[in-house]
Write a protein that holds these residues in place. Sequence first.
Motif, short mmCIF file in Angstrom:
data_model
loop_
_atom_site.label_atom_id
_atom_site.label_comp_id
_atom_site.label_asym_id
_atom_site.label_seq_id
_atom_site.Cartn_x
_atom_site.Cartn_y
_atom_site.Cartn_z
N ASN A 131 0.84 -1.20 0.00
CA ASN A 131 0.00 0.00 0.00
C ASN A 131 0.87 1.25 0.00
OD1 ASN A 131 -1.76 2.13 0.51
ND2 ASN A 131 -2.93 1.01 2.04
N PRO A 132 0.91 2.01 -1.11
CA PRO A 132 1.78 3.19 -1.17
C PRO A 132 1.33 4.31 -0.24
CG PRO A 132 0.35 3.12 -3.10
CD PRO A 132 0.14 1.83 -2.35
N TYR A 133 0.08 4.30 0.21
CA TYR A 133 -0.41 5.33 1.12
C TYR A 133 0.11 5.14 2.54
CZ TYR A 133 -3.43 6.76 -2.66
OH TYR A 133 -3.89 7.21 -3.88
N CYS A 134 0.75 4.01 2.80
CA CYS A 134 1.31 3.72 4.12
C CYS A 134 2.83 3.86 4.15
CB CYS A 134 0.92 2.32 4.56
SG CYS A 134 -0.86 2.07 4.68
N LYS A 135 3.41 4.33 3.04
CA LYS A 135 4.86 4.50 2.95
C LYS A 135 5.21 5.97 2.99
CE LYS A 135 5.49 0.27 0.31
NZ LYS A 135 5.97 -0.32 -0.94
N TRP A 136 6.25 6.28 3.75
CA TRP A 136 6.65 7.66 3.98
C TRP A 136 8.12 7.86 3.64
CZ3 TRP A 136 2.56 10.61 5.45
CH2 TRP A 136 1.46 9.93 5.96
N LYS A 137 8.44 9.02 3.13
CA LYS A 137 9.82 9.48 2.98
C LYS A 137 10.04 10.47 4.12
CE LYS A 137 10.79 7.57 -1.04
NZ LYS A 137 11.85 6.65 -1.28
N VAL A 138 11.20 10.39 4.74
CA VAL A 138 11.53 11.24 5.87
C VAL A 138 12.60 12.23 5.45
CG1 VAL A 138 12.35 11.29 8.25
CG2 VAL A 138 11.00 9.34 7.43
N PHE A 139 12.34 13.52 5.65
CA PHE A 139 13.30 14.57 5.32
C PHE A 139 13.61 15.35 6.58
CE2 PHE A 139 10.90 13.69 1.48
CZ PHE A 139 11.93 13.46 0.58
N GLY A 140 14.87 15.32 7.01
CA GLY A 140 15.29 16.05 8.19
C GLY A 140 15.92 15.13 9.21
N SER A 141 16.17 15.69 10.39
CA SER A 141 16.79 14.93 11.48
C SER A 141 15.70 14.40 12.40
CB SER A 141 17.74 15.84 12.27
OG SER A 141 16.97 16.80 12.99
N SER A 142 16.06 13.56 13.35
CA SER A 142 15.07 12.97 14.25
C SER A 142 14.41 14.03 15.14
CB SER A 142 15.69 11.87 15.11
OG SER A 142 16.72 12.41 15.92
N SER A 143 15.02 15.20 15.28
CA SER A 143 14.44 16.25 16.11
C SER A 143 13.57 17.23 15.33
CB SER A 143 15.55 17.01 16.83
OG SER A 143 16.38 17.66 15.89
N GLN A 144 13.57 17.11 13.99
CA GLN A 144 12.77 18.02 13.16
C GLN A 144 12.72 17.45 11.74
OE1 GLN A 144 14.17 22.05 13.29
NE2 GLN A 144 12.90 22.69 11.59
N PHE A 145 11.59 16.84 11.37
CA PHE A 145 11.52 16.21 10.06
C PHE A 145 10.12 16.33 9.46
CE2 PHE A 145 10.80 12.96 13.28
CZ PHE A 145 9.65 12.32 12.85
N LYS A 197 0.25 10.42 -2.22
CA LYS A 197 -0.58 11.63 -2.11
C LYS A 197 0.13 12.86 -2.65
CE LYS A 197 -3.99 12.35 0.17
NZ LYS A 197 -5.43 12.32 -0.10
N ASP A 198 1.46 12.79 -2.75
CA ASP A 198 2.30 13.94 -3.07
C ASP A 198 2.02 15.07 -2.09
OD1 ASP A 198 4.26 15.41 -4.36
OD2 ASP A 198 2.91 16.14 -5.93
N GLN A 199 1.92 14.68 -0.80
CA GLN A 199 1.65 15.63 0.27
C GLN A 199 2.43 15.24 1.52
OE1 GLN A 199 -2.71 15.33 0.51
NE2 GLN A 199 -2.86 17.35 -0.44
N VAL A 200 2.44 16.15 2.49
CA VAL A 200 3.11 15.90 3.77
C VAL A 200 2.07 15.77 4.88
CG1 VAL A 200 5.23 17.08 3.10
CG2 VAL A 200 3.42 18.37 4.27
N MET A 201 2.46 15.06 5.94
CA MET A 201 1.60 14.92 7.11
C MET A 201 1.75 16.17 7.96
SD MET A 201 1.42 11.66 9.69
CE MET A 201 2.39 12.18 11.11
N ALA A 202 0.61 16.69 8.48
CA ALA A 202 0.64 17.93 9.25
C ALA A 202 -0.28 17.86 10.46
CB ALA A 202 0.23 19.10 8.36
#
Length: 185
Positions: free
Chosen positions: A74-88, A95-100
């Motif tokens: 399921n591609p909707y359950c896969k995430w790319k992570v950008f940043g460090s563990s303290s701010q990502f 979705k071509d969107q970010v979680m907010a």
Amino acid sequence: MTRTKRVSRGRRSLGLATAGLATVLLTGLPVASASAAPHASGSVMIESGAFHGFVLCASANDESVWLKTIDTANPYCKWKVFGSSSQFTLYNAAKDQVMAYTGGNQGAVVMEDQGTSPLGANGELWSWGGEEDWGASALQSFWDSGQNVDAMATDGDYARQDAVHTRGWRHGNQRELTWNAITVG
């Protein structure tokens, strides 16, 4: 004369995903086991620390985020992570969107176009809390670190069946507020 090249949203996303791969490898994200360490794809699933087998997934039908059983296809359950563990940022390519985070105690967790949060850039950022005794870490809103992504149903101690919201660390059990990033192919 300087030439500018217009890049489509999809190509920008691919570029972000490629550029973020090195970041994922260096973030130190909490993982379920040593065998789940990041590898070539850089995609992760975010699994509940309380309800094993359940992961965060963007909705294919609206802007909400849901808790679903693990399905690595399921591609909707896969995430790319950008940043460090303290701010990502958690980016979902399907979705071509970010979680907010939307604000407030028990605020909704939603999907949105990057850079459009009413809370500003920090509304689209997340951080990991320290690892707890049970081997998972709080997934905190960077805008309000007191608000953590909540996997528990509002009417009992089981995996939620509605759209995901946040909850304060001191309100109820903490295990439901913890997660692990699991690398997937």
